[in-house]
Design a protein around this motif. Structure first.
Motif, mmCIF file in Angstrom:
data_model
loop_
_atom_site.group_PDB
_atom_site.id
_atom_site.type_symbol
_atom_site.label_atom_id
_atom_site.label_comp_id
_atom_site.label_asym_id
_atom_site.label_seq_id
_atom_site.Cartn_x
_atom_site.Cartn_y
_atom_site.Cartn_z
ATOM 1 N N UNK A 164 0.831 -1.208 0.000
ATOM 2 C CA UNK A 164 0.000 0.000 0.000
ATOM 3 C C UNK A 164 0.865 1.258 0.000
ATOM 4 N N UNK A 165 1.928 1.252 0.783
ATOM 5 C CA UNK A 165 2.804 2.421 0.861
ATOM 6 C C UNK A 165 3.454 2.732 -0.481
ATOM 7 N N UNK A 166 3.722 1.705 -1.268
ATOM 8 C CA UNK A 166 4.394 1.896 -2.556
ATOM 9 C C UNK A 166 3.405 2.122 -3.700
ATOM 10 N N UNK A 167 2.104 1.992 -3.431
ATOM 11 C CA UNK A 167 1.100 2.093 -4.493
ATOM 12 C C UNK A 167 0.917 3.535 -4.942
ATOM 13 N N UNK A 168 1.106 3.768 -6.233
ATOM 14 C CA UNK A 168 0.822 5.081 -6.808
ATOM 15 C C UNK A 168 -0.633 5.173 -7.243
#
Length: 529
Positions: A164-168
């Protein structure tokens, strides 16, 4: 020799295969290619697909078309896609997938959805206040089964925080294909629907609703910009052009998810003109002039490809999937059905054998009933616990009886849904277009006519309905035709009329079928909780 008319490379990505066709503005479909794509079913209600496998398969089918129809491929001026809906892919800033696609069949996010949207009083575990707001603004609500992106995104947020943290961006299936085609990140008015964050009260101006976005639990910047299905979103990126063997000048029209595209491909672009799509799942759909929702039956009119209309869609979770289950789990690869005079291995498939056997069994399948709820149901009840069953089997029952019961069971479930459709449209349906792979079966078309009691008009090329729909959306988006032209371009190959002598039989069976749901639903809840 006359020049080849401009062509749309129409992509049709379903659950089981990547398909593509070359479609002219008049709906003529030249060429057809497909490659299977795998579906991985996981414990706990999971179902996933690999987006990279889709892209690889698209390159292969484009190459197949180029070899078979080089002149038509050279005439391509537009690319437009139709895809399965309700899938979710988390992509990073470079557009690379961080997860497999969480499929429309995936129910793992149901608990996450209930936690995010709980409240008192509640409806199916979701706050009644929130449900009322969704219905007013969007026309629908998240499925409590967890089978749409609203739940999928929360599953990733809660269970995969590093992803989730890396999702653009969170993209639906169509959105990811368009990203690969153009390098542009967008969602269409129909692909974004089941994130349940848009204000759909003006069909030509679908937009994010700040209150719904704030409440959904997903960061606003992870939701893509919204475009119309007919918008030209760019031209092919250099990588996509090389992958497809097409010039970079080819335009890309945003396209639509499968039920939206099928409503165009079926030729039913006029008001209240319904069609029945028979594929892995099935649905009844019709374009309507106003937003409306039947909460009890799970039917809603939602944004679609026609910019000033909504599309009423009533979805049945498994239709043709019942036949695939029968083929893969009941009939063996070396089954005598394929060689005992029903159909030759060289001349047809097991489905051709099915179609030859069904007329040998009387309506009512000699008393055997079948419920087609292999993976739960969406409408007219939304219940993930329902399952398939054969009932009333005796020592006299044979395999042909079971076969006809499966075909009839899907039709009986459609009749159950049909009552709600009649109410929604405000008048009984008397004639119904039928399309999708299941429509190839003459026997099944006749069963539908008899069970529903309506005229069935069969699409002359039902396998191509989604590709034809994508082709027509691409043609409308680039000014080659209008939606008003499409009904006059559509062709049927046969009309199936109801058989009066079968009416009483199916009326009686239908009454029993509805009793089965009432009595079995508590049992399935206990077995599958």
């Amino acid at each position: 020799m006359a020049a080849t008319a401009p062509q749309v490379l129409a992509i049709d990505l379903g659950t089981s295969a990547m398909k593509a066709a070359l479609v002219a503005a008049d709906g003529t479909v030249t060429g057809w290619a497909e490659r299977a794509v795998p579906l991985r079913v996981l414990p706990g209600g999971g179902a996933e697909q690999d987006p990279r496998a889709w892209w690889d398969a698209l390159g292969q089918v484009a190459a197949d078309l180029g070899r078979a129809h080089p002149d038509h491929l050279r005439a391509v001026t537009v690319v437009c896609a139709s895809t399965q809906g309700e899938g979710t892919i988390a992509v990073d800033a470079a557009g690379e997938p961080l997860t497999p696609c969480i499929s429309w069949l995936d129910m793992r996010g149901a608990a996450n959805l209930r936690r995010q949207f709980r409240g008192f009083p509640a409806y199916q575990g979701l706050s009644v206040r929130r449900v009322a707001r969704w219905l007013r603004l969007t026309g629908g609500m998240p499925s409590p089964t967890g089978k749409d992106p609203a739940a999928h995104m929360l599953l990733i947020r809660d269970e995969m925080p590093e992803v989730y943290a890396r999702t653009a961006s969170f993209l639906n299936v169509l959105d990811w294909i368009n990203l690969k085609l153009t390098g542009r990140t967008v969602a269409t008015v129909d692909s974004i629907l089941t994130s349940w964050v848009t204000d759909n009260r003006r069909p030509g101006d679908v937009r994010y609703c700040p209150a719904l976005v704030a409440d959904c639990g997903i960061d606003r910047d992870k939701l893509p910009p919204i475009v119309a299905c007919t918008e030209v979103i760019g031209t092919l990126s250099p990588a996509a052009a090389a992958h497809l063997g097409l010039p970079e000048s080819v335009r890309v029209v945003a396209g639509a998810i499968d039920n939206t595209a099928a409503a165009i491909g079926a030729g039913t672009t006029g008001d209240n003109a319904p069609h029945l799509y028979l594929g892995t799942s099935s649905w009844i759909a019709a374009h309507v002039p106003a937003k409306k929702t039947d909460v009890v039956a799970g039917i809603a009119a939602v944004p679609c490809a026609v910019p000033d209309r909504y599309l009423m869609t009533a979805l049945q979770a498994t239709a043709g999937a019942n036949l695939t289950w029968l083929r893969d789990k009941v009939v063996e690869y070396d089954d005598p059905l394929l060689g005992a005079g029903h159909v030759s291995r060289d001349e047809g498939t097991i489905f051709d054998a099915f179609d030859m056997i069904i007329p040998t069994v009387p309506p009512g399948a000699n008393g055997v009933l079948y419920t087609p709820w292999l993976y739960g149901e969406r409408a007219p009840v939304d219940d993930s616990n329902l399952r398939g069953a054969f009932l009333n089997i005796s020592l006299d029952t044979n395999r042909s009886d079971l076969l006809r019961a499966v075909f009839e069971g899907v039709a009986l479930n459609t009749r159950w849904l049909f009552r709600a459709v009649d109410r929604f449209l405000g008048a009984p349906v008397t004639s119904l277009a039928i399309t999708g792979g299941g429509a190839l079966s003459d026997s099944w078309c006749q069963i539908f006519a008899d069970v529903l009691g309506v005229e069935i008009r069969r699409d002359a090329n039902p396998l191509a309905v989604n590709a034809r729909g994508a082709g027509w959306i691409g043609a409308v988006g680039t000014g080659m035709v209008t939606f008003a032209d499409i009904p006059g371009l559509m062709r049927s190959d046969r009309v199936f009329a109801p058989t009066p002598a079968h009416r009483a039989t199916y009326d009686e069976i239908f009454d029993v079928y509805r009793q089965l749901h009432r009595r079995l639903a508590p049992v399935y809840r206990q077995l599958n909780r």
